[in-house]
Each structure stands twice: as structure tokens, then as C-alpha cells.
Write an enzyme that holds these catalytic residues in place. Sequence first.
Site, PDB file in Angstrom:
ATOM      1  N   HIS A  49     -22.928  -8.161   7.775  1.00  0.00           N
ATOM      2  CA  HIS A  49     -24.122  -7.550   8.363  1.00  0.00           C
ATOM      3  C   HIS A  49     -24.624  -6.317   7.613  1.00  0.00           C
ATOM      4  CE1 HIS A  49     -23.364  -9.400  12.639  1.00  0.00           C
ATOM      5  NE2 HIS A  49     -23.428 -10.308  11.669  1.00  0.00           N
ATOM      6  N   HIS A  94     -30.460  -9.064   8.527  1.00  0.00           N
ATOM      7  CA  HIS A  94     -29.601  -7.946   8.113  1.00  0.00           C
ATOM      8  C   HIS A  94     -30.124  -7.288   6.830  1.00  0.00           C
ATOM      9  CE1 HIS A  94     -26.931  -9.113  11.260  1.00  0.00           C
ATOM     10  NE2 HIS A  94     -26.802 -10.324  10.749  1.00  0.00           N
ATOM     11  N   CYS A 108      -8.240   7.692   2.024  1.00  0.00           N
ATOM     12  CA  CYS A 108      -7.628   9.017   2.085  1.00  0.00           C
ATOM     13  C   CYS A 108      -6.702   8.995   3.291  1.00  0.00           C
ATOM     14  CB  CYS A 108      -8.670  10.131   2.119  1.00  0.00           C
ATOM     15  SG  CYS A 108      -9.737  10.199   3.565  1.00  0.00           S
ATOM     16  N   THR A 150      -7.083   9.829   6.575  1.00  0.00           N
ATOM     17  CA  THR A 150      -7.741   9.177   7.720  1.00  0.00           C
ATOM     18  C   THR A 150      -8.788   8.165   7.289  1.00  0.00           C
ATOM     19  OG1 THR A 150      -9.441  10.882   7.734  1.00  0.00           O
ATOM     20  CG2 THR A 150      -7.508  11.255   9.148  1.00  0.00           C
ATOM     21  N   ASP A 164      -7.143   9.695  -2.379  1.00  0.00           N
ATOM     22  CA  ASP A 164      -6.575  11.018  -2.641  1.00  0.00           C
ATOM     23  C   ASP A 164      -5.055  10.857  -2.607  1.00  0.00           C
ATOM     24  OD1 ASP A 164      -5.878  10.995   0.043  1.00  0.00           O
ATOM     25  OD2 ASP A 164      -6.955  12.835   0.568  1.00  0.00           O
TER      26      ASP A 164
HETATM   27  C1  RB5 Z   1      -5.515  15.339   3.063  1.00  0.00           C
HETATM   28  O1  RB5 Z   1      -4.470  16.068   3.608  1.00  0.00           O
HETATM   29  C2  RB5 Z   1      -6.408  14.801   4.167  1.00  0.00           C
HETATM   30  O2  RB5 Z   1      -7.153  15.823   4.725  1.00  0.00           O
HETATM   31  C3  RB5 Z   1      -7.318  13.715   3.628  1.00  0.00           C
HETATM   32  O3  RB5 Z   1      -6.530  12.713   3.083  1.00  0.00           O
HETATM   33  C4  RB5 Z   1      -8.217  13.027   4.623  1.00  0.00           C
HETATM   34  O4  RB5 Z   1      -7.513  12.591   5.733  1.00  0.00           O
HETATM   35  C5  RB5 Z   1      -9.445  13.719   4.971  1.00  0.00           C
HETATM   36  O5  RB5 Z   1     -10.328  13.161   5.663  1.00  0.00           O
END
Ligand code: RB5
Length: 141
Positions: free
Chosen positions: A98, A133, A65, A67, A8
Site C-alpha cells: 500500500h 495506492h 536502531c 527502537t 547504529d
Molecule cells: C541508542 O542508544 C538508541 O537511542 C537508538 O538506537 C535508538 O533507539 C533511537 O531511537
Amino acid sequence: MRYYFASDHAAFDLKAAMLDMLKQQGHDVVDLGPYDTSSVDYPDYADKLAQALSADPQAQGIAMCGTGIGISIALNRHKHIRAALCHDVTGARLTRAHNDANVLVMGARLIGAETAKDVVTAFIEVAFEGGRHQRRVDKLS
Ligand code: RB5
């Protein structure tokens, strides 16, 4: 091996850095977007990657993304996807060995580019061990 990339907006720069690294190493890479930092929704890019891997099942994916969590959740809703969120080399190695993970996921707000390069390198270099596995991976689907 072909590598499909999706992210993203939050991971646009990290995706570009990882794409550059694999391109320079001569790998076959496909960027599914986004192509600028405008705000987008990670489930849309997870779906693009899932579709690409459905059409090209021998390939692997690299997804990001902010996180890594949201795009992991979205990816793993697809039965043919085994997406592993890894921020260290050991996790990246073991998820290939695995879990036969077919998508590596990272969180651009949680990992630096140098560590991410090491994580990607471990993921693409390690083969699935099969054996016991395989039985477990079969049970996932
Ligand atoms: C975008 O701001 C953020 O929410 C997205 O990149 C991600 O971290 C969501 O899990």
C-alpha cells in the site's frame, strides 16, 4: 533488487543476522555500517542510506536502531524515502503493498532475530499494488 543496510551500534548484531540471511539467499546486499559496536549516531547512518537510495532509486533499504524510531524519523526527513517501522509480518506486507515503502525499519531492542527474519522476508517478497495506492503515495511527495 539491491538491499542497502544501515543501523547504529544498538542494532549491529541484528543487522549482521539480516545481512547473512539475504546473502545466503543470493541477494545483492550492501552494508553501509557501522562495522563494529562502537557508539555512533543513527542520523548519520540514516543519511548514508538516504544518499545510497538517491543514487540507486530502484534499490531498497533495511535500517535498524535500538527502537527503530530514531532512524525512522531521520530517514523520513528525506523526500525520496518512505521508511516503515514494522515489527510484524502483516505490517511489512501491507507497507509494501500500500505505501510502496522503500525502507524497512526495525528496532533491535524490540524484536527477536527469528521474527525479524520473517518481517524482512515479507517486506522483500511483496510488490506494490499501485492503483489507488499510487495516488496516495504520490501525495506524500
Ligand atoms: C541508542 O542508544 C538508541 O537511542 C537508538 O538506537 C535508538 O533507539 C533511537 O531511537
